[in-house]
Scaffold this motif. Structure first.
Motif, PDB file in Angstrom:
ATOM      1  N   LYS A  26       0.808  -1.222   0.000  1.00 13.00           N
ATOM      2  CA  LYS A  26       0.000   0.000   0.000  1.00 13.00           C
ATOM      3  C   LYS A  26       0.843   1.274   0.000  1.00 13.00           C
ATOM      4  O   LYS A  26       0.390   2.310  -0.478  1.00 13.00           O
ATOM      5  N   SER A  27       2.085   1.190   0.473  1.00 11.92           N
ATOM      6  CA  SER A  27       2.943   2.382   0.413  1.00 11.92           C
ATOM      7  C   SER A  27       3.881   2.350  -0.793  1.00 11.92           C
ATOM      8  O   SER A  27       4.651   3.266  -1.010  1.00 11.92           O
ATOM      9  N   ARG A  28       3.826   1.265  -1.571  1.00  9.49           N
ATOM     10  CA  ARG A  28       4.749   1.147  -2.704  1.00  9.49           C
ATOM     11  C   ARG A  28       4.016   1.218  -4.048  1.00  9.49           C
ATOM     12  O   ARG A  28       4.621   1.337  -5.098  1.00  9.49           O
ATOM     13  N   ILE A  29       2.684   1.115  -4.026  1.00 13.50           N
ATOM     14  CA  ILE A  29       1.873   1.276  -5.238  1.00 13.50           C
ATOM     15  C   ILE A  29       0.900   2.420  -4.955  1.00 13.50           C
ATOM     16  O   ILE A  29       0.222   2.418  -3.921  1.00 13.50           O
ATOM     17  N   SER A  30       0.855   3.414  -5.841  1.00 13.93           N
ATOM     18  CA  SER A  30       0.001   4.587  -5.602  1.00 13.93           C
ATOM     19  C   SER A  30      -1.432   4.348  -6.051  1.00 13.93           C
ATOM     20  O   SER A  30      -1.675   3.580  -6.984  1.00 13.93           O
ATOM     21  N   ASN A  31      -2.355   5.041  -5.402  1.00 19.74           N
ATOM     22  CA  ASN A  31      -3.765   5.124  -5.831  1.00 19.74           C
ATOM     23  C   ASN A  31      -4.539   3.810  -5.794  1.00 19.74           C
ATOM     24  O   ASN A  31      -5.424   3.585  -6.619  1.00 19.74           O
ATOM     25  N   ILE A  32      -4.205   2.921  -4.858  1.00 22.90           N
ATOM     26  CA  ILE A  32      -4.954   1.655  -4.781  1.00 22.90           C
ATOM     27  C   ILE A  32      -6.364   1.924  -4.254  1.00 22.90           C
ATOM     28  O   ILE A  32      -6.541   2.634  -3.262  1.00 22.90           O
ATOM     29  N   ASP A  33      -7.375   1.359  -4.919  1.00 20.50           N
ATOM     30  CA  ASP A  33      -8.764   1.476  -4.449  1.00 20.50           C
ATOM     31  C   ASP A  33      -9.154   0.298  -3.571  1.00 20.50           C
ATOM     32  O   ASP A  33      -9.861   0.451  -2.584  1.00 20.50           O
ATOM     33  N   ILE A  34      -8.722  -0.888  -3.959  1.00 16.26           N
ATOM     34  CA  ILE A  34      -9.091  -2.084  -3.203  1.00 16.26           C
ATOM     35  C   ILE A  34      -7.829  -2.824  -2.791  1.00 16.26           C
ATOM     36  O   ILE A  34      -7.079  -3.328  -3.631  1.00 16.26           O
ATOM     37  N   LEU A  35      -7.564  -2.865  -1.474  1.00 17.47           N
ATOM     38  CA  LEU A  35      -6.397  -3.571  -0.948  1.00 17.47           C
ATOM     39  C   LEU A  35      -6.785  -5.017  -0.696  1.00 17.47           C
ATOM     40  O   LEU A  35      -7.799  -5.287  -0.061  1.00 17.47           O
ATOM     41  N   VAL A  36      -5.979  -5.949  -1.172  1.00 13.33           N
ATOM     42  CA  VAL A  36      -6.342  -7.347  -1.001  1.00 13.33           C
ATOM     43  C   VAL A  36      -5.295  -8.109  -0.205  1.00 13.33           C
ATOM     44  O   VAL A  36      -4.105  -7.797  -0.235  1.00 13.33           O
ATOM     45  N   SER A  37      -5.770  -9.101   0.532  1.00 14.25           N
ATOM     46  CA  SER A  37      -4.856  -9.973   1.271  1.00 14.25           C
ATOM     47  C   SER A  37      -5.318 -11.416   1.167  1.00 14.25           C
ATOM     48  O   SER A  37      -6.362 -11.709   0.573  1.00 14.25           O
ATOM     49  N   ASP A  38      -4.535 -12.308   1.775  1.00 12.67           N
ATOM     50  CA  ASP A  38      -4.728 -13.743   1.593  1.00 12.67           C
ATOM     51  C   ASP A  38      -6.166 -14.186   1.817  1.00 12.67           C
ATOM     52  O   ASP A  38      -6.792 -13.796   2.799  1.00 12.67           O
ATOM     53  N   ASN A  39      -6.656 -14.994   0.906  1.00 11.57           N
ATOM     54  CA  ASN A  39      -7.985 -15.611   1.013  1.00 11.57           C
ATOM     55  C   ASN A  39      -9.157 -14.673   0.777  1.00 11.57           C
ATOM     56  O   ASN A  39     -10.308 -15.105   0.920  1.00 11.57           O
ATOM     57  N   ASP A  40      -8.918 -13.418   0.459  1.00  3.29           N
ATOM     58  CA  ASP A  40     -10.034 -12.524   0.112  1.00  3.29           C
ATOM     59  C   ASP A  40     -10.772 -13.090  -1.087  1.00  3.29           C
ATOM     60  O   ASP A  40     -10.164 -13.632  -2.006  1.00  3.29           O
ATOM     61  N   LEU A  41     -12.093 -12.977  -1.046  1.00  2.00           N
ATOM     62  CA  LEU A  41     -12.902 -13.311  -2.219  1.00  2.00           C
ATOM     63  C   LEU A  41     -13.373 -12.005  -2.824  1.00  2.00           C
ATOM     64  O   LEU A  41     -14.076 -11.223  -2.170  1.00  2.00           O
ATOM     65  N   ILE A  42     -12.949 -11.734  -4.042  1.00  3.97           N
ATOM     66  CA  ILE A  42     -13.326 -10.480  -4.684  1.00  3.97           C
ATOM     67  C   ILE A  42     -13.870 -10.780  -6.074  1.00  3.97           C
ATOM     68  O   ILE A  42     -13.839 -11.915  -6.540  1.00  3.97           O
ATOM     69  N   ASN A  43     -14.375  -9.730  -6.719  1.00  2.00           N
ATOM     70  CA  ASN A  43     -14.806  -9.876  -8.103  1.00  2.00           C
ATOM     71  C   ASN A  43     -13.789  -9.205  -8.997  1.00  2.00           C
ATOM     72  O   ASN A  43     -13.476  -8.037  -8.826  1.00  2.00           O
ATOM     73  N   ILE A  44     -13.270  -9.966  -9.959  1.00  2.00           N
ATOM     74  CA  ILE A  44     -12.399  -9.384 -10.980  1.00  2.00           C
ATOM     75  C   ILE A  44     -13.009  -9.740 -12.324  1.00  2.00           C
ATOM     76  O   ILE A  44     -13.359 -10.898 -12.558  1.00  2.00           O
ATOM     77  N   ALA A  45     -13.154  -8.738 -13.162  1.00  2.00           N
ATOM     78  CA  ALA A  45     -13.788  -8.945 -14.471  1.00  2.00           C
ATOM     79  C   ALA A  45     -15.140  -9.642 -14.306  1.00  2.00           C
ATOM     80  O   ALA A  45     -15.514 -10.490 -15.108  1.00  2.00           O
ATOM     81  N   GLY A  46     -15.846  -9.311 -13.247  1.00  2.00           N
ATOM     82  CA  GLY A  46     -17.169  -9.879 -13.013  1.00  2.00           C
ATOM     83  C   GLY A  46     -17.150 -11.340 -12.631  1.00  2.00           C
ATOM     84  O   GLY A  46     -18.168 -12.033 -12.699  1.00  2.00           O
TER      85      GLY A  46
END
Ligand code: ZN
Ligand code: FE
Length: 258
Positions: A86-106
């Motif tokens: 989070k301090s090495r990549i700028s402008n992150i909207d969604i921070l992810v960590s191990d085992n998160d279930l998210i939607n990518i490309a629907g």
């Protein structure tokens, strides 16, 4: 019947990077994985008339995030990246960590934290599409160099990926396959499956085609970095080591100096 929803386009970048442009036509969502540069992505999007909804980064290295800024500016996309960066990549909207279930490309996507190459490195697994975006953790016949993490961490990370279903197709960050193949053959010269894979790889490269994606099930028998606990490989190599961790570390160090 199983139907793939996603079209995965492979874009060449720099000398050996791959950028993946994922299109979900049904939901009209477009997503890019690891845009190290923006120009080839913009060109591809324009040729298709697509917008860019999501940018996803596996880790903070420049050849994977270098195109973020310009793409964000043009398309106002959502940026998804590892919490550790989070301090090495700028402008992150969604921070992810191990085992998160998210939607990518629907599509339902599981985040798999794979420290080793970098401490925050994550891979993205889409079970419905049977595919994994492995960044610089797992390559075809190889694995990433261990820069920030420890050898033990990298081995654990590779075991996590190895436990995914055999029919998973893997999309990695670089076309390192030919040089990985030379090393694999060097330490495992009598492996028939490896021999067959190398012929296919050579044919693809001769035709200017990517060797990506590759299948996990097959990889378990031919990628030496997934086989530090495989007696068939251990018997072949004359490393006087005991634990899989030590064997993995020795194989990785050998490759670094190959
Ligand atoms: Zn990297
Ligand atoms: Fe890289």
């Amino acid at each position: 019947m199983w139907v793939k929803m996603l079209e995965i386009n492979i874009i060449d970048s720099f000398s050996d990077n791959y950028i993946y442009l994922i299109r979900n036509e049904a939901k009209n969502i477009t997503c890019v994985i690891d845009p190290g540069e923006s120009t080839p992505v913009i060109k591809f999007l324009k040729s298709k008339g697509w917008d860019l909804d999501e940018i996803v980064n596996t880790h903070h290295h420049h050849d994977h995030i270098g195109g973020n800024a310009e793409l964000l500016e043009i398309y106002n996309s959502k940026l998804i990246a590892p919490i550790y960066d989070k301090s090495r990549i700028s402008n992150i909207d969604i921070l992810v960590s191990d085992n998160d279930l998210i939607n990518i490309a629907g599509t339902k996507t599981r985040v798999i934290h794979t420290p080793g190459h970098t401490l925050g490195h994550v891979c993205f697994y889409m079970s419905d599409e049977k595919c994994l975006f492995s960044g610089d953790t797992l390559f075809y016949l190889g694995c990433g160099r261990v820069f920030e993490g420890t050898m033990d961490q990298m081995w654990s990370s590779l075991i996590k990926l190895r436990s995914l279903p055999n029919d998973t197709l893997i999309y990695c960050g670089h076309e390192y396959t030919s040089s990985n193949a030379k090393f694999a053959k060097h330490i495992d010269p009598n492996n028939q499956l490896l021999e067959q894979a190398i012929i296919e790889i050579q044919n693809k490269r001769k035709s200017g085609l990517p060797t990506i994606p590759f299948e996990l099930g097959k990889e378990k028998f031919i990628n030496p970095f997934l086989r530090a606990d495989d007696q068939n490989l251990i018997d072949n190599i004359s490393l006087k080591k005991n634990t899989p961790n030590e064997i993995f570390s020795a194989i990785r160090s050998n490759k670094d100096n190959f």
